[in-house]
Write a protein that holds these residues in place. Structure first.
Motif, PDB file in Angstrom:
ATOM      1  N   MET A 174       0.814  -1.181   0.000  1.00  0.00           N
ATOM      2  CA  MET A 174       0.000   0.000   0.000  1.00  0.00           C
ATOM      3  C   MET A 174       0.869   1.261   0.000  1.00  0.00           C
ATOM      4  SD  MET A 174      -2.990  -1.200  -0.192  1.00  0.00           S
ATOM      5  CE  MET A 174      -2.595  -2.826  -0.711  1.00  0.00           C
ATOM      6  N   ALA A 175       1.994   1.198   0.697  1.00  0.00           N
ATOM      7  CA  ALA A 175       2.879   2.365   0.752  1.00  0.00           C
ATOM      8  C   ALA A 175       3.410   2.718  -0.631  1.00  0.00           C
ATOM      9  CB  ALA A 175       4.029   2.106   1.719  1.00  0.00           C
ATOM     10  N   ASP A 176       3.733   1.704  -1.426  1.00  0.00           N
ATOM     11  CA  ASP A 176       4.226   1.964  -2.789  1.00  0.00           C
ATOM     12  C   ASP A 176       3.152   2.638  -3.636  1.00  0.00           C
ATOM     13  OD1 ASP A 176       6.643   0.796  -2.112  1.00  0.00           O
ATOM     14  OD2 ASP A 176       6.184  -1.116  -3.069  1.00  0.00           O
ATOM     15  N   LEU A 177       1.914   2.175  -3.524  1.00  0.00           N
ATOM     16  CA  LEU A 177       0.814   2.797  -4.271  1.00  0.00           C
ATOM     17  C   LEU A 177       0.572   4.230  -3.800  1.00  0.00           C
ATOM     18  CD1 LEU A 177      -1.824  -0.067  -4.524  1.00  0.00           C
ATOM     19  CD2 LEU A 177      -0.510   0.945  -6.382  1.00  0.00           C
ATOM     20  N   ALA A 178       0.607   4.432  -2.499  1.00  0.00           N
ATOM     21  CA  ALA A 178       0.396   5.777  -1.959  1.00  0.00           C
ATOM     22  C   ALA A 178       1.447   6.732  -2.503  1.00  0.00           C
ATOM     23  CB  ALA A 178       0.440   5.735  -0.426  1.00  0.00           C
ATOM     24  N   THR A 179       2.677   6.286  -2.547  1.00  0.00           N
ATOM     25  CA  THR A 179       3.751   7.120  -3.082  1.00  0.00           C
ATOM     26  C   THR A 179       3.550   7.383  -4.559  1.00  0.00           C
ATOM     27  OG1 THR A 179       5.312   6.279  -1.434  1.00  0.00           O
ATOM     28  CG2 THR A 179       6.243   7.265  -3.422  1.00  0.00           C
ATOM     29  N   GLU A 180       3.221   6.349  -5.307  1.00  0.00           N
ATOM     30  CA  GLU A 180       3.049   6.488  -6.754  1.00  0.00           C
ATOM     31  C   GLU A 180       1.940   7.479  -7.107  1.00  0.00           C
ATOM     32  OE1 GLU A 180       3.898   5.969 -10.712  1.00  0.00           O
ATOM     33  OE2 GLU A 180       5.036   5.164  -9.030  1.00  0.00           O
ATOM     34  N   PHE A 181       0.851   7.460  -6.330  1.00  0.00           N
ATOM     35  CA  PHE A 181      -0.278   8.341  -6.627  1.00  0.00           C
ATOM     36  C   PHE A 181      -0.279   9.609  -5.779  1.00  0.00           C
ATOM     37  CE2 PHE A 181      -1.848   4.239  -8.183  1.00  0.00           C
ATOM     38  CZ  PHE A 181      -2.232   4.616  -9.460  1.00  0.00           C
ATOM     39  N   ALA A 182       0.729   9.776  -4.944  1.00  0.00           N
ATOM     40  CA  ALA A 182       0.873  10.962  -4.091  1.00  0.00           C
ATOM     41  C   ALA A 182      -0.366  11.180  -3.227  1.00  0.00           C
ATOM     42  CB  ALA A 182       1.187  12.202  -4.930  1.00  0.00           C
ATOM     43  N   ILE A 183      -0.818  10.093  -2.578  1.00  0.00           N
ATOM     44  CA  ILE A 183      -1.941  10.163  -1.643  1.00  0.00           C
ATOM     45  C   ILE A 183      -1.528   9.458  -0.352  1.00  0.00           C
ATOM     46  CG2 ILE A 183      -3.706  10.314  -3.436  1.00  0.00           C
ATOM     47  CD1 ILE A 183      -4.264   7.328  -3.067  1.00  0.00           C
ATOM     48  N   GLY A 184      -2.298   9.638   0.676  1.00  0.00           N
ATOM     49  CA  GLY A 184      -1.984   9.013   1.952  1.00  0.00           C
ATOM     50  C   GLY A 184      -2.260   7.516   1.944  1.00  0.00           C
ATOM     51  N   ILE A 185      -1.670   6.816   2.903  1.00  0.00           N
ATOM     52  CA  ILE A 185      -1.834   5.369   2.996  1.00  0.00           C
ATOM     53  C   ILE A 185      -3.285   5.012   3.335  1.00  0.00           C
ATOM     54  CG2 ILE A 185      -1.187   3.326   4.340  1.00  0.00           C
ATOM     55  CD1 ILE A 185       1.665   4.413   4.383  1.00  0.00           C
ATOM     56  N   GLY A 186      -3.925   5.812   4.182  1.00  0.00           N
ATOM     57  CA  GLY A 186      -5.329   5.552   4.526  1.00  0.00           C
ATOM     58  C   GLY A 186      -6.233   5.622   3.302  1.00  0.00           C
ATOM     59  N   ALA A 187      -6.033   6.637   2.482  1.00  0.00           N
ATOM     60  CA  ALA A 187      -6.833   6.770   1.256  1.00  0.00           C
ATOM     61  C   ALA A 187      -6.556   5.616   0.306  1.00  0.00           C
ATOM     62  CB  ALA A 187      -6.530   8.098   0.569  1.00  0.00           C
ATOM     63  N   THR A 188      -5.298   5.197   0.246  1.00  0.00           N
ATOM     64  CA  THR A 188      -4.932   4.073  -0.611  1.00  0.00           C
ATOM     65  C   THR A 188      -5.631   2.806  -0.144  1.00  0.00           C
ATOM     66  OG1 THR A 188      -2.770   5.060  -1.032  1.00  0.00           O
ATOM     67  CG2 THR A 188      -3.009   2.721  -1.522  1.00  0.00           C
ATOM     68  N   SER A 189      -5.599   2.559   1.144  1.00  0.00           N
ATOM     69  CA  SER A 189      -6.212   1.358   1.693  1.00  0.00           C
ATOM     70  C   SER A 189      -7.724   1.336   1.443  1.00  0.00           C
ATOM     71  CB  SER A 189      -5.923   1.269   3.188  1.00  0.00           C
ATOM     72  OG  SER A 189      -6.425   0.062   3.708  1.00  0.00           O
ATOM     73  N   LYS A 190      -8.383   2.479   1.630  1.00  0.00           N
ATOM     74  CA  LYS A 190      -9.829   2.552   1.373  1.00  0.00           C
ATOM     75  C   LYS A 190     -10.136   2.304  -0.095  1.00  0.00           C
ATOM     76  CE  LYS A 190     -11.025   5.569   5.190  1.00  0.00           C
ATOM     77  NZ  LYS A 190     -11.551   6.871   5.602  1.00  0.00           N
ATOM     78  N   THR A 191      -9.300   2.841  -0.971  1.00  0.00           N
ATOM     79  CA  THR A 191      -9.511   2.641  -2.407  1.00  0.00           C
ATOM     80  C   THR A 191      -9.342   1.177  -2.772  1.00  0.00           C
ATOM     81  OG1 THR A 191      -8.776   4.886  -2.886  1.00  0.00           O
ATOM     82  CG2 THR A 191      -8.697   3.302  -4.706  1.00  0.00           C
ATOM     83  N   VAL A 192      -8.321   0.537  -2.214  1.00  0.00           N
ATOM     84  CA  VAL A 192      -8.098  -0.889  -2.480  1.00  0.00           C
ATOM     85  C   VAL A 192      -9.265  -1.710  -1.936  1.00  0.00           C
ATOM     86  CG1 VAL A 192      -6.615  -2.862  -1.943  1.00  0.00           C
ATOM     87  CG2 VAL A 192      -5.598  -0.691  -2.671  1.00  0.00           C
ATOM     88  N   VAL A 221      11.537  16.076 -12.052  1.00  0.00           N
ATOM     89  CA  VAL A 221      11.930  17.124 -11.118  1.00  0.00           C
ATOM     90  C   VAL A 221      11.041  17.103  -9.875  1.00  0.00           C
ATOM     91  CG1 VAL A 221      12.036  19.627 -10.779  1.00  0.00           C
ATOM     92  CG2 VAL A 221      12.992  18.608 -12.855  1.00  0.00           C
ATOM     93  N   LEU A 222       9.740  16.970 -10.079  1.00  0.00           N
ATOM     94  CA  LEU A 222       8.817  16.930  -8.945  1.00  0.00           C
ATOM     95  C   LEU A 222       9.098  15.728  -8.045  1.00  0.00           C
ATOM     96  CD1 LEU A 222       5.488  17.928 -10.730  1.00  0.00           C
ATOM     97  CD2 LEU A 222       6.900  19.358  -9.225  1.00  0.00           C
ATOM     98  N   GLU A 223       9.368  14.565  -8.639  1.00  0.00           N
ATOM     99  CA  GLU A 223       9.687  13.382  -7.846  1.00  0.00           C
ATOM    100  C   GLU A 223      11.019  13.556  -7.119  1.00  0.00           C
ATOM    101  OE1 GLU A 223       9.472  10.147 -10.606  1.00  0.00           O
ATOM    102  OE2 GLU A 223       7.303   9.952 -10.389  1.00  0.00           O
ATOM    103  N   ARG A 224      12.009  14.080  -7.833  1.00  0.00           N
ATOM    104  CA  ARG A 224      13.327  14.288  -7.216  1.00  0.00           C
ATOM    105  C   ARG A 224      13.220  15.180  -5.999  1.00  0.00           C
ATOM    106  NH1 ARG A 224      16.576  18.038 -10.545  1.00  0.00           N
ATOM    107  NH2 ARG A 224      15.422  19.495  -9.246  1.00  0.00           N
ATOM    108  N   ASP A 225      12.458  16.257  -6.124  1.00  0.00           N
ATOM    109  CA  ASP A 225      12.328  17.237  -5.034  1.00  0.00           C
ATOM    110  C   ASP A 225      11.191  16.909  -4.072  1.00  0.00           C
ATOM    111  OD1 ASP A 225      14.414  18.524  -6.279  1.00  0.00           O
ATOM    112  OD2 ASP A 225      13.168  20.078  -7.196  1.00  0.00           O
ATOM    113  N   GLN A 226      10.559  15.761  -4.297  1.00  0.00           N
ATOM    114  CA  GLN A 226       9.448  15.276  -3.464  1.00  0.00           C
ATOM    115  C   GLN A 226       8.353  16.328  -3.316  1.00  0.00           C
ATOM    116  OE1 GLN A 226      11.317  13.841   0.152  1.00  0.00           O
ATOM    117  NE2 GLN A 226      11.747  11.880  -0.809  1.00  0.00           N
TER     118      GLN A 226
END
Length: 100
Positions: A1-19, A89-94
């Protein structure tokens, strides 16, 4: 879930609810991670794969319709390159990544 949250730039809670919603629809299933028992892996079901294929086809067709007159091939290539560089650039600079 953490990998998905990072990929979509959303929180882990939102990722878990979506899954959870994807699983309820029968489009995805959580599977135990064999290398880390504390986490799980997400896999698309056959129905989920069919849905993704259909959505990708629809998206590609519609995008081609919208951009056909506006962008010639060279301009499209330049735009894609610029967007790719911007994302890097956005990913590099988080920038835009979730904080929690």
């Amino acid at each position: 879930m953490a990998d998905l949250a990072t990929e979509f730039a959303i929180g882990i809670g939102a990722t878990s609810k979506t899954v959870d919603r994807l699983e309820k629809q029968g489009w995805a299933v959580r599977q135990p991670n064999p290398s880390d028992r504390r986490s799980s892996l997400l896999a698309l079901t056959d129905d989920g794969l069919q849905l993704v294929d259909a959505a990708e086809g629809t998206f590609t067709e519609r995008l081609a319709e919208l951009t056909a007159d506006a962008l010639k091939a060279s301009a499209m290539t330049a735009a894609a390159q610029a967007l790719s560089e911007l994302r890097s650039v956005l990913e590099r600079d988080q920038i835009g990544t979730p904080t929690g």
